[in-house]
Design an enzyme around this catalytic site. Structure first.
Site, PDB file in Angstrom:
ATOM      1  NE  ARG A   1       7.021   3.577  -5.216  1.00 45.61           N
ATOM      2  CZ  ARG A   1       5.969   4.156  -4.730  1.00 45.61           C
ATOM      3  NH1 ARG A   1       5.911   5.470  -4.651  1.00 45.61           N
ATOM      4  NH2 ARG A   1       4.940   3.464  -4.295  1.00 45.61           N
ATOM      5  N   GLY A   2       4.747   3.587  -8.144  1.00 42.66           N
ATOM      6  CA  GLY A   2       3.385   3.962  -7.815  1.00 42.66           C
ATOM      7  C   GLY A   2       2.594   4.026  -9.123  1.00 42.66           C
ATOM      8  CB  ALA A   3      -0.675   2.558 -10.045  1.00 43.77           C
TER       9      ALA A   3
ATOM     10  CG  ASP B   1      -0.094  -1.098  -7.814  1.00 42.31           C
ATOM     11  OD1 ASP B   1      -0.208  -1.178  -6.571  1.00 42.31           O
ATOM     12  OD2 ASP B   1       0.793  -0.428  -8.375  1.00 42.31           O
TER      13      ASP B   1
ATOM     14  CG  ASN C   1      -2.124  -1.305  -2.930  1.00 42.12           C
ATOM     15  OD1 ASN C   1      -1.681  -0.543  -3.789  1.00 42.12           O
ATOM     16  ND2 ASN C   1      -2.011  -1.032  -1.635  1.00 42.12           N
ATOM     17  CE  LYS C   2       4.602  -2.444  -3.390  1.00 41.43           C
ATOM     18  NZ  LYS C   2       5.371  -3.155  -4.439  1.00 41.43           N
TER      19      LYS C   2
HETATM   20  O1  MRU Z   1       5.995  -1.271  -6.252  1.00 46.55           O
HETATM   21  P1  MRU Z   1       5.438   0.101  -6.160  1.00 46.55           P
HETATM   22  O2  MRU Z   1       6.148   0.966  -5.173  1.00 46.55           O
HETATM   23  O3  MRU Z   1       5.279   0.760  -7.502  1.00 46.55           O
HETATM   24  O4  MRU Z   1       3.974  -0.125  -5.600  1.00 46.55           O
HETATM   25  C1  MRU Z   1       3.170   0.976  -5.299  1.00 46.55           C
HETATM   26  C2  MRU Z   1       1.888   0.584  -4.692  1.00 46.55           C
HETATM   27  O5  MRU Z   1       1.562  -0.563  -4.531  1.00 46.55           O
HETATM   28  C3  MRU Z   1       0.961   1.712  -4.381  1.00 46.55           C
HETATM   29  O6  MRU Z   1       0.294   1.480  -3.190  1.00 46.55           O
HETATM   30  C4  MRU Z   1      -0.028   1.792  -5.532  1.00 46.55           C
HETATM   31  O7  MRU Z   1       0.656   1.951  -6.733  1.00 46.55           O
HETATM   32  C5  MRU Z   1      -0.970   2.863  -5.358  1.00 46.55           C
HETATM   33  S1  MRU Z   1      -0.227   4.387  -5.808  1.00 46.55           S
HETATM   34  C6  MRU Z   1      -1.238   5.682  -5.738  1.00 46.55           C
END
Ligand code: MRU
Length: 336
Positions: free
Chosen positions: A45-47, A228, A238-239
């Site tokens: 996970r994470g963009a 994201d 973002n989250k």
């Molecule tokens: O739901 P997730 O864990 O995929 O969300 C991740 C986030 O919101 C991160 O902060 C975002 O992707 C930035 S990653 C470099």
């Protein structure tokens, strides 16, 4: 630093982020459907990381000749809706695949694998450049507050927001980190705290509702978060919980920085209102690691992301430089 994702002869190998920090377990995705499932199920996970995973998903799908290019791409694109890096990576792979259609199949496969591996290598370099561009913004001798995980695990390595923190530490700054636990999925507690602890960076874990208290205390020099998707006007998805932190930062005159690669920009969207927000399962809110913490049958809302309006964003740190308001102008310039 851990290896988030890797292309191997056996398949696409990922560290299973649903098992961290208790267990360091790697999973091997042997076809594109398994890669799609890993993205949907938050194994990765994470963009930027899901962008790399999707690219490798396209490559393995074509390598195995499992389905048509469109079916593979559509399956991967249907996994998660908010992070634009996913779609960016799929488009890049699709464009290359189409341009190779007259070549022998073996050559097409080899070149797509090479491209997916290149996207991963580039992502690490991009994170390092983001770090280098952001390190000077971090005040020495203060605490940096971060939300969610924007570290090596959320990228192909080094991280975006954590890249800025790592680069500040590498430049000799004496900083500490406060990591929001990031309810409901706890990426801050499970991933950010773990990653920073592994690196030996002084880190305190706080619950999300403590952020305002510490922002008011004068101990926090700046906030750095990932993103994201960023709209043309500088609105940042973002989250969930990022928006509250941004408002509290502004109220307390603490700079709020967003660290993200250019691939996180979606200049086709005029504002954050157009960003699709993923809604996740109620059980993430009603249960913690399978244990119920709410009455059975209670109604639940669980948006996975929020949008921080650009007026709360002090600057957006990218690999190509630092963008400041007016964002439409600065982001368009950096992206060109
Ligand atoms: O739901 P997730 O864990 O995929 O969300 C991740 C986030 O919101 C991160 O902060 C975002 O992707 C930035 S990653 C470099």
């Amino acid at each position: 630093m851990v290896e988030t994702i890797e292309w191997t002869d056996r398949g696409v190998v990922m560290i299973d982020q649903t098992r961290l920090p208790r267990e360091t377990v790697y999973v091997t995705c042997r076809d594109y459907k398994e890669v799609a499932e890993a993205i949907r199920g938050m194994v990765i996970r994470g963009a930027p990381a899901i962008g790399v995973a999707a690219a490798m998903g396209v490559a393995i799908g074509i390598q195995k000749g499992e389905a048509s290019l469109d079916t593979i791409c559509d399956t991967l694109a249907a996994t998660r809706p908010t992070a634009v890096n996913l779609f960016w990576a799929i488009d890049r792979m699709k464009t290359l695949a189409r341009s190779l259609s007259s070549r022998p199949v073996e050559q097409q496969r080899a070149l797509l694998i090479e491209e997916a591996r290149r996207i991963k290598i580039e992502d690490v370099a991009i994170c390092r450049a983001i770090g280098a561009n952001g390190a000077s913004l971090v005040p020495d001798g203060k605490v940096v507050l971060t939300h969610c995980n924007a570290g090596a695990l959320a990228t192909a390595g080094y991280g975006t927001a954590l890249g800025v923190i790592r680069a500040a530490v590498e430049s000799g700054k004496k900083i500490a980190v406060f990591a929001d636990e990031t309810r409901p999925f706890l990426q801050g507690a499970r991933l950010t705290a773990w990653e920073l602890q592994q690196d030996g960076i002084e880190t305190s874990l706080i619950t999300d509702n403590m952020a305002g208290h510490f922002l008011k205390s004068g101990r926090i020099g700046c906030v750095v978060v990932g993103a994201d998707r960023i709209a043309r006007n500088g609105d940042v998805a973002n989250k969930i919980g990022t928006y509250s932190v941004a408002v509290l930062a502004k109220e307390n005159n603490v700079p709020f920085y967003v660290a993200a690669p250019i691939s996180t920009l979606d200049l086709t969207l005029s504002s954050g209102d157009e960003i699709p927000i993923e809604q996740r399962a109620a059980a993430e809110v009603t249960h913690v690691f399978g244990v119920p913490v709410a009455p059975e049958g209670i109604a639940v809302e669980n948006p996975a992301f929020d949008v921080t309006p650009f007026r709360y964003v002090t600057a957006i740190i990218t690999e190509k430089g630092v963008a400041r308001a007016p964002y439409e102008e600065s982001l368009t310039r950096l992206a060109s």
